[in-house]
Design an enzyme around this catalytic site. Sequence first.
Site, PDB file in Angstrom:
ATOM      1  N   MET B  48      76.852  -3.924  56.803  1.00 22.85           N
ATOM      2  CA  MET B  48      76.550  -5.341  56.735  1.00 22.85           C
ATOM      3  C   MET B  48      75.665  -5.600  55.753  1.00 22.85           C
ATOM      4  O   MET B  48      75.052  -6.881  55.710  1.00 22.85           O
ATOM      5  CB  MET B  48      76.125  -5.665  58.098  1.00 22.85           C
ATOM      6  CG  MET B  48      77.073  -5.279  59.143  1.00 22.85           C
ATOM      7  SD  MET B  48      77.076  -6.429  60.698  1.00 22.85           S
ATOM      8  CE  MET B  48      75.494  -6.334  61.162  1.00 22.85           C
ATOM      9  N   GLY B  54      68.413   4.320  54.660  1.00 21.41           N
ATOM     10  CA  GLY B  54      69.418   4.860  55.486  1.00 21.41           C
ATOM     11  C   GLY B  54      70.873   4.728  54.914  1.00 21.41           C
ATOM     12  O   GLY B  54      71.526   5.740  54.884  1.00 21.41           O
ATOM     13  N   HIS B  55      71.065   3.536  54.206  1.00 20.77           N
ATOM     14  CA  HIS B  55      72.628   3.507  53.633  1.00 20.77           C
ATOM     15  C   HIS B  55      72.680   4.279  52.492  1.00 20.77           C
ATOM     16  O   HIS B  55      73.611   4.925  52.117  1.00 20.77           O
ATOM     17  CB  HIS B  55      72.762   1.850  53.364  1.00 20.77           C
ATOM     18  CG  HIS B  55      72.599   0.843  54.312  1.00 20.77           C
ATOM     19  ND1 HIS B  55      71.664  -0.059  54.599  1.00 20.77           N
ATOM     20  CD2 HIS B  55      73.579   0.569  55.334  1.00 20.77           C
ATOM     21  CE1 HIS B  55      71.782  -0.779  55.683  1.00 20.77           C
ATOM     22  NE2 HIS B  55      72.980  -0.225  56.206  1.00 20.77           N
ATOM     23  N   GLN B  79      81.293  -9.030  65.829  1.00 21.40           N
ATOM     24  CA  GLN B  79      80.264  -8.213  66.481  1.00 21.40           C
ATOM     25  C   GLN B  79      78.919  -8.862  66.990  1.00 21.40           C
ATOM     26  O   GLN B  79      78.001  -8.140  67.602  1.00 21.40           O
ATOM     27  CB  GLN B  79      80.077  -6.837  65.590  1.00 21.40           C
ATOM     28  CG  GLN B  79      79.120  -6.965  64.440  1.00 21.40           C
ATOM     29  CD  GLN B  79      79.343  -5.597  63.866  1.00 21.40           C
ATOM     30  OE1 GLN B  79      80.213  -5.383  63.118  1.00 21.40           O
ATOM     31  NE2 GLN B  79      78.110  -4.944  63.671  1.00 21.40           N
ATOM     32  N   GLN B 166      73.057   8.113  62.488  1.00 20.78           N
ATOM     33  CA  GLN B 166      73.193   8.239  63.820  1.00 20.78           C
ATOM     34  C   GLN B 166      72.156   7.344  64.600  1.00 20.78           C
ATOM     35  O   GLN B 166      72.236   7.330  65.596  1.00 20.78           O
ATOM     36  CB  GLN B 166      72.200   9.551  64.001  1.00 20.78           C
ATOM     37  CG  GLN B 166      72.160  10.381  65.438  1.00 20.78           C
ATOM     38  CD  GLN B 166      71.345  11.474  65.592  1.00 20.78           C
ATOM     39  OE1 GLN B 166      71.659  12.463  64.761  1.00 20.78           O
ATOM     40  NE2 GLN B 166      70.662  11.439  66.422  1.00 20.78           N
ATOM     41  N   LYS B 167      71.410   6.706  63.719  1.00 22.83           N
ATOM     42  CA  LYS B 167      70.595   5.510  64.491  1.00 22.83           C
ATOM     43  C   LYS B 167      71.620   4.713  65.457  1.00 22.83           C
ATOM     44  O   LYS B 167      70.792   4.474  66.356  1.00 22.83           O
ATOM     45  CB  LYS B 167      69.957   4.614  63.251  1.00 22.83           C
ATOM     46  CG  LYS B 167      68.757   3.897  63.702  1.00 22.83           C
ATOM     47  CD  LYS B 167      68.991   2.405  64.253  1.00 22.83           C
ATOM     48  CE  LYS B 167      69.250   1.661  62.989  1.00 22.83           C
ATOM     49  NZ  LYS B 167      69.820   0.074  63.337  1.00 22.83           N
ATOM     50  N   ASP B 168      72.555   4.411  64.919  1.00 20.87           N
ATOM     51  CA  ASP B 168      73.673   3.502  65.856  1.00 20.87           C
ATOM     52  C   ASP B 168      74.365   4.731  66.471  1.00 20.87           C
ATOM     53  O   ASP B 168      75.526   4.593  66.383  1.00 20.87           O
ATOM     54  CB  ASP B 168      74.482   2.643  65.025  1.00 20.87           C
ATOM     55  CG  ASP B 168      73.609   1.696  64.344  1.00 20.87           C
ATOM     56  OD1 ASP B 168      72.789   1.127  64.691  1.00 20.87           O
ATOM     57  OD2 ASP B 168      73.924   1.621  63.138  1.00 20.87           O
ATOM     58  N   GLN B 171      77.460   3.271  68.706  1.00 22.20           N
ATOM     59  CA  GLN B 171      78.282   2.950  67.804  1.00 22.20           C
ATOM     60  C   GLN B 171      79.280   4.001  67.193  1.00 22.20           C
ATOM     61  O   GLN B 171      80.368   4.115  67.139  1.00 22.20           O
ATOM     62  CB  GLN B 171      77.698   2.139  66.292  1.00 22.20           C
ATOM     63  CG  GLN B 171      78.716   1.878  65.566  1.00 22.20           C
ATOM     64  CD  GLN B 171      78.050   0.945  64.450  1.00 22.20           C
ATOM     65  OE1 GLN B 171      78.087  -0.329  64.633  1.00 22.20           O
ATOM     66  NE2 GLN B 171      77.619   1.559  63.312  1.00 22.20           N
ATOM     67  N   SER B 204      68.068  -2.951  59.003  1.00 21.83           N
ATOM     68  CA  SER B 204      68.035  -4.132  58.254  1.00 21.83           C
ATOM     69  C   SER B 204      67.227  -5.310  58.928  1.00 21.83           C
ATOM     70  O   SER B 204      66.352  -6.177  58.537  1.00 21.83           O
ATOM     71  CB  SER B 204      69.268  -4.778  57.913  1.00 21.83           C
ATOM     72  OG  SER B 204      70.250  -3.763  57.271  1.00 21.83           O
TER      73      SER B 204
END
Lengths: 300, 300
Positions: B48, B54-55, B79, B166-168, B171, B204
């Site tokens: 997003m 992380g990205h 979402q 892995q943070k999400d 998801q 973010s």
Amino acid sequence: MRQSRKLSPRNGGVKPKEMRIISDSSEMQTLANRIRETDLLIGFVPTMGYLHEGHGSLIRGARQQSDIVVLSIFVNPTQFGPAEDLDKYPRDMERDKEIAREAGTDYIFYPEARDIYTSEFQTYVNVEKITKSHCGVSRPTHFRGVATVCTKLFNIVLPHWAFFGQKDYQQCAVIRRMVKDLNMNLEIIVLPTVREADGLAMSSRNVYLTPEERKQATCLYESLQLAKNMVRAGRTDARTILMAMREHIKRKPLASIDYVSIADTDTLQELETIRTEAVALLAVYFGKTRLIDNEILRVM
Amino acid sequence: MRQSRKLSPRNGGVKPKEMRIISDSSEMQTLANRIRETDLLIGFVPTMGYLHEGHGSLIRGARQQSDIVVLSIFVNPTQFGPAEDLDKYPRDMERDKEIAREAGTDYIFYPEARDIYTSEFQTYVNVEKITKSHCGVSRPTHFRGVATVCTKLFNIVLPHWAFFGQKDYQQCAVIRRMVKDLNMNLEIIVLPTVREADGLAMSSRNVYLTPEERKQATCLYESLQLAKNMVRAGRTDARTILMAMREHIKRKPLASIDYVSIADTDTLQELETIRTEAVALLAVYFGKTRLIDNEILRVM
């Protein structure tokens, strides 16, 4: 629309000499990926088997514009309601193979239910507005099952185009909407309804009809022709046309109307007036057997 | 896992010399189809935007094993719940481009909302059981939006693999389930959470935190480490571990717990006893900002 290409040496191996049957979904997807690495175009015809001339016409349509024709035969449990005919849905694999071979099928994908729906399965594709009306009223989970299994089959077979019969008009509209909404990487091609000599739309479910029901079942086609002729003659108010259609069907004592409708050809929203074109759709019960049919109405 | 291949003359033209931005979904899908006709492997990182390290790690992960790296930047409206931060979600396209370029992106797919969701849009992908718990409780439509947009993006970008952090955790579990259930033709690769020096998971949304909230936000990571150490020391009853985690977080006056959970790593079903492994998951509010984190717990 892309043109199909000639078979070249680097395409070797993916076009079978004789029709092959694949039952494992991973094997089918691996093969489809191999075909996709060549120039060859994949045409796909998803069916529930018990093939008839309507399916034959879809296979030949696919054959005409594709290098590799895949037919799937899978009686999809998620598109049947709890009181519907899943268990007694007609099957005849030997005859299906004959029809498929003659019409030019390269691969039959014939999976088992437990391969398509594992015990952990829990993901469904829901097309919302367009599935609520018409057949969606008496079959509230039907199109969720259709959309879900088509998504799965498209992802397994990876076709360039998939072929559906106009007889299942709402299904075609739902699939088209889904393909657009989810940016699916294929084209949906709808071919005309194939009919018996007396006009009855071919359907695997026609086998359920008693001889007397079979005779009276022509009222679906006849009432659609009535509608078509009324529009040709200048009638554009849907109410009058629908009344004439209903009256025609009600003359058959074994027929029981589920719905008769005149609707927008894309959204299936009910119309009061036919401006340029519309679709007449109907579903009629004969005993427990539910028959559907439709016809495009065009203002001349 | 397939190996990436060397660029050959017949692959020419699809690998850009400089990073390119594509905003039209049809253009992106056409390009992806052209790439798919070559031997080249597509790695995809859906985001997003408002990129952070992380990205960056996901892009480098994709770069390492793919020939073509596609990054998408799309703040997906479906979402976000009605009371959530869609309108104020942070954006900085210039910085995003810099980070994407440096990490090795070939194409940024940067569509407009009206391209992804046309006015007729009505098709959603629903993963059922696994979306009901954890973040699904306070965000009941969130995972439907995630599953739907990922399906669309996968169909547009046609990747061989897609990379998630892995943070999400939930998801990732939802997407993996969806990919299996719908036979999607790609592999999901989950890379480790990237953290700030004091352990806070990069997000973010960290930009929303006041300096004091930012200081106290380390309690998520700390309580996960606490859980990890308790399991290492032989504790296997979830209730005791959860109590210790909650107590640690409650010491921070600005923290308000949404959930703290120890669950099965695949199904996310709550566990009472940790047999071999489990995942500890938590969501904690600081003011209106909701932070999530997780850690795998392994019995030694």
